[in-house]
Design a protein around this motif. Structure first.
Motif, PDB file in Angstrom:
ATOM      1  N   PRO A   1       0.805  -1.227   0.000  1.00  0.00           N
ATOM      2  CA  PRO A   1       0.000   0.000   0.000  1.00  0.00           C
ATOM      3  C   PRO A   1       0.841   1.281   0.000  1.00  0.00           C
ATOM      4  O   PRO A   1       0.479   2.266  -0.649  1.00  0.00           O
ATOM      5  CB  PRO A   1      -0.817  -0.101   1.294  1.00  0.00           C
ATOM      6  N   LEU A   2       1.988   1.270   0.689  1.00  0.00           N
ATOM      7  CA  LEU A   2       2.872   2.446   0.695  1.00  0.00           C
ATOM      8  C   LEU A   2       3.470   2.689  -0.686  1.00  0.00           C
ATOM      9  O   LEU A   2       3.599   3.837  -1.112  1.00  0.00           O
ATOM     10  CB  LEU A   2       3.998   2.262   1.723  1.00  0.00           C
ATOM     11  N   GLN A   3       3.826   1.612  -1.390  1.00  0.00           N
ATOM     12  CA  GLN A   3       4.396   1.755  -2.733  1.00  0.00           C
ATOM     13  C   GLN A   3       3.370   2.328  -3.699  1.00  0.00           C
ATOM     14  O   GLN A   3       3.692   3.176  -4.531  1.00  0.00           O
ATOM     15  CB  GLN A   3       4.894   0.409  -3.251  1.00  0.00           C
ATOM     16  N   VAL A   4       2.120   1.881  -3.575  1.00  0.00           N
ATOM     17  CA  VAL A   4       1.059   2.316  -4.490  1.00  0.00           C
ATOM     18  C   VAL A   4       0.783   3.816  -4.350  1.00  0.00           C
ATOM     19  O   VAL A   4       0.582   4.505  -5.339  1.00  0.00           O
ATOM     20  CB  VAL A   4      -0.228   1.475  -4.238  1.00  0.00           C
ATOM     21  N   VAL A   5       0.791   4.320  -3.099  1.00  0.00           N
ATOM     22  CA  VAL A   5       0.515   5.753  -2.888  1.00  0.00           C
ATOM     23  C   VAL A   5       1.795   6.585  -2.870  1.00  0.00           C
ATOM     24  O   VAL A   5       1.757   7.783  -2.583  1.00  0.00           O
ATOM     25  CB  VAL A   5      -0.306   6.012  -1.602  1.00  0.00           C
ATOM     26  N   ASP A   6       2.936   5.949  -3.180  1.00  0.00           N
ATOM     27  CA  ASP A   6       4.233   6.623  -3.275  1.00  0.00           C
ATOM     28  C   ASP A   6       4.581   7.341  -1.964  1.00  0.00           C
ATOM     29  O   ASP A   6       4.880   8.539  -1.955  1.00  0.00           O
ATOM     30  CB  ASP A   6       4.246   7.595  -4.462  1.00  0.00           C
ATOM     31  N   ALA A   7       4.530   6.598  -0.860  1.00  0.00           N
ATOM     32  CA  ALA A   7       4.820   7.181   0.453  1.00  0.00           C
ATOM     33  C   ALA A   7       5.781   6.291   1.243  1.00  0.00           C
ATOM     34  O   ALA A   7       5.659   6.155   2.456  1.00  0.00           O
ATOM     35  CB  ALA A   7       3.520   7.369   1.227  1.00  0.00           C
ATOM     36  N   MET A   8       6.744   5.693   0.549  1.00  0.00           N
ATOM     37  CA  MET A   8       7.636   4.717   1.193  1.00  0.00           C
ATOM     38  C   MET A   8       8.415   5.293   2.377  1.00  0.00           C
ATOM     39  O   MET A   8       8.573   4.639   3.385  1.00  0.00           O
ATOM     40  CB  MET A   8       8.617   4.137   0.164  1.00  0.00           C
ATOM     41  N   ASN A   9       8.936   6.513   2.267  1.00  0.00           N
ATOM     42  CA  ASN A   9       9.772   7.077   3.333  1.00  0.00           C
ATOM     43  C   ASN A   9       9.121   8.264   4.036  1.00  0.00           C
ATOM     44  O   ASN A   9       9.806   9.091   4.620  1.00  0.00           O
ATOM     45  CB  ASN A   9      11.139   7.470   2.770  1.00  0.00           C
ATOM     46  N   LYS A  10       7.800   8.352   3.982  1.00  0.00           N
ATOM     47  CA  LYS A  10       7.102   9.465   4.624  1.00  0.00           C
ATOM     48  C   LYS A  10       6.596   9.121   6.020  1.00  0.00           C
ATOM     49  O   LYS A  10       6.411  10.005   6.848  1.00  0.00           O
ATOM     50  CB  LYS A  10       5.906   9.906   3.771  1.00  0.00           C
ATOM     51  N   PHE A  11       6.344   7.825   6.272  1.00  0.00           N
ATOM     52  CA  PHE A  11       5.720   7.423   7.527  1.00  0.00           C
ATOM     53  C   PHE A  11       6.530   6.362   8.246  1.00  0.00           C
ATOM     54  O   PHE A  11       7.214   5.554   7.622  1.00  0.00           O
ATOM     55  CB  PHE A  11       4.314   6.856   7.265  1.00  0.00           C
ATOM     56  N   ASP A  12       6.418   6.370   9.573  1.00  0.00           N
ATOM     57  CA  ASP A  12       6.877   5.253  10.392  1.00  0.00           C
ATOM     58  C   ASP A  12       5.644   4.439  10.745  1.00  0.00           C
ATOM     59  O   ASP A  12       4.569   5.003  10.952  1.00  0.00           O
ATOM     60  CB  ASP A  12       7.534   5.751  11.682  1.00  0.00           C
ATOM     61  N   LEU A  13       5.805   3.136  10.841  1.00  0.00           N
ATOM     62  CA  LEU A  13       4.686   2.258  11.183  1.00  0.00           C
ATOM     63  C   LEU A  13       5.006   1.498  12.461  1.00  0.00           C
ATOM     64  O   LEU A  13       6.115   0.993  12.626  1.00  0.00           O
ATOM     65  CB  LEU A  13       4.429   1.244  10.069  1.00  0.00           C
ATOM     66  N   VAL A  14       4.032   1.448  13.346  1.00  0.00           N
ATOM     67  CA  VAL A  14       4.118   0.589  14.522  1.00  0.00           C
ATOM     68  C   VAL A  14       2.945  -0.374  14.411  1.00  0.00           C
ATOM     69  O   VAL A  14       1.791   0.042  14.347  1.00  0.00           O
ATOM     70  CB  VAL A  14       4.045   1.401  15.831  1.00  0.00           C
ATOM     71  N   VAL A  15       3.265  -1.670  14.361  1.00  0.00           N
ATOM     72  CA  VAL A  15       2.240  -2.690  14.123  1.00  0.00           C
ATOM     73  C   VAL A  15       2.213  -3.668  15.287  1.00  0.00           C
ATOM     74  O   VAL A  15       3.270  -4.105  15.755  1.00  0.00           O
ATOM     75  CB  VAL A  15       2.522  -3.464  12.809  1.00  0.00           C
ATOM     76  N   THR A  16       1.006  -3.989  15.750  1.00  0.00           N
ATOM     77  CA  THR A  16       0.860  -5.072  16.730  1.00  0.00           C
ATOM     78  C   THR A  16      -0.044  -6.121  16.100  1.00  0.00           C
ATOM     79  O   THR A  16      -1.114  -5.800  15.598  1.00  0.00           O
ATOM     80  CB  THR A  16       0.242  -4.584  18.051  1.00  0.00           C
ATOM     81  N   ILE A  17       0.429  -7.374  16.114  1.00  0.00           N
ATOM     82  CA  ILE A  17      -0.322  -8.462  15.486  1.00  0.00           C
ATOM     83  C   ILE A  17      -0.582  -9.549  16.523  1.00  0.00           C
ATOM     84  O   ILE A  17       0.269  -9.849  17.345  1.00  0.00           O
ATOM     85  CB  ILE A  17       0.460  -9.111  14.324  1.00  0.00           C
TER      86      ILE A  17
END
Length: 132
Positions: free
Chosen positions: A53-69
């Motif tokens: 999804p980040l590649q599609v909206v061209d935002a690879m280095n704009k956000f940090d992600l914190v994920v809990t699974i």
């Protein structure tokens, strides 16, 4: 201090896995359950799947992600991450909706393992029939 402020939160699900994705301003770091994404998902295909999804909206280095699974296996968890990230990106910026939707990242893959029924060997498999 501003990097700890959540821009958007998305909950993604696949099979029995549930992922909570917190979108923050940053430089592209991804933490999954307290580990780096490459450490958590050793298979490159799973890492690529999460980042789609980040590649599609061209935002690879704009956000940090914190994920809990929680729950599921590795593939289900990767799919849940992708679903949650797509939802978070749409919540953050509504203009991303058309692009993400067109790639099918907002669709929840609802396929789950069917439960085993009593009196049977599996969900649909029966015990071997013996005439005598």
């Amino acid at each position: 201090m501003s990097s700890n402020v959540n821009l958007a939160i998305g909950v993604g699900r696949r099979k029995t896995a549930v992922a909570r994705v917190y979108l923050r301003n940053g430089s592209g770091k991804v933490r999954v359950n307290g580990k780096d994404i490459q450490e958590y998902f050793p298979v490159k295909e799973h890492v690529a799947m999460v980042m789609q999804p980040l590649q599609v909206v061209d935002a690879m280095n704009k956000f940090d992600l914190v994920v809990t699974i929680r729950g599921g296996g590795v593939s289900g968890q990767a799919g849940a991450c992708r679903h949650g990230l797509a939802r978070a990106l749409v919540l953050h910026d509504e203009s991303n909706h058309a692009t993400i939707k067109a790639n099918g990242f907002l669709t929840r893959d609802s396929r789950m393992v069917e439960r085993k029924k009593y009196g049977q060997r599996g969900a649909r498999r029966k015990f071997q029939f013996s005439k005598r």
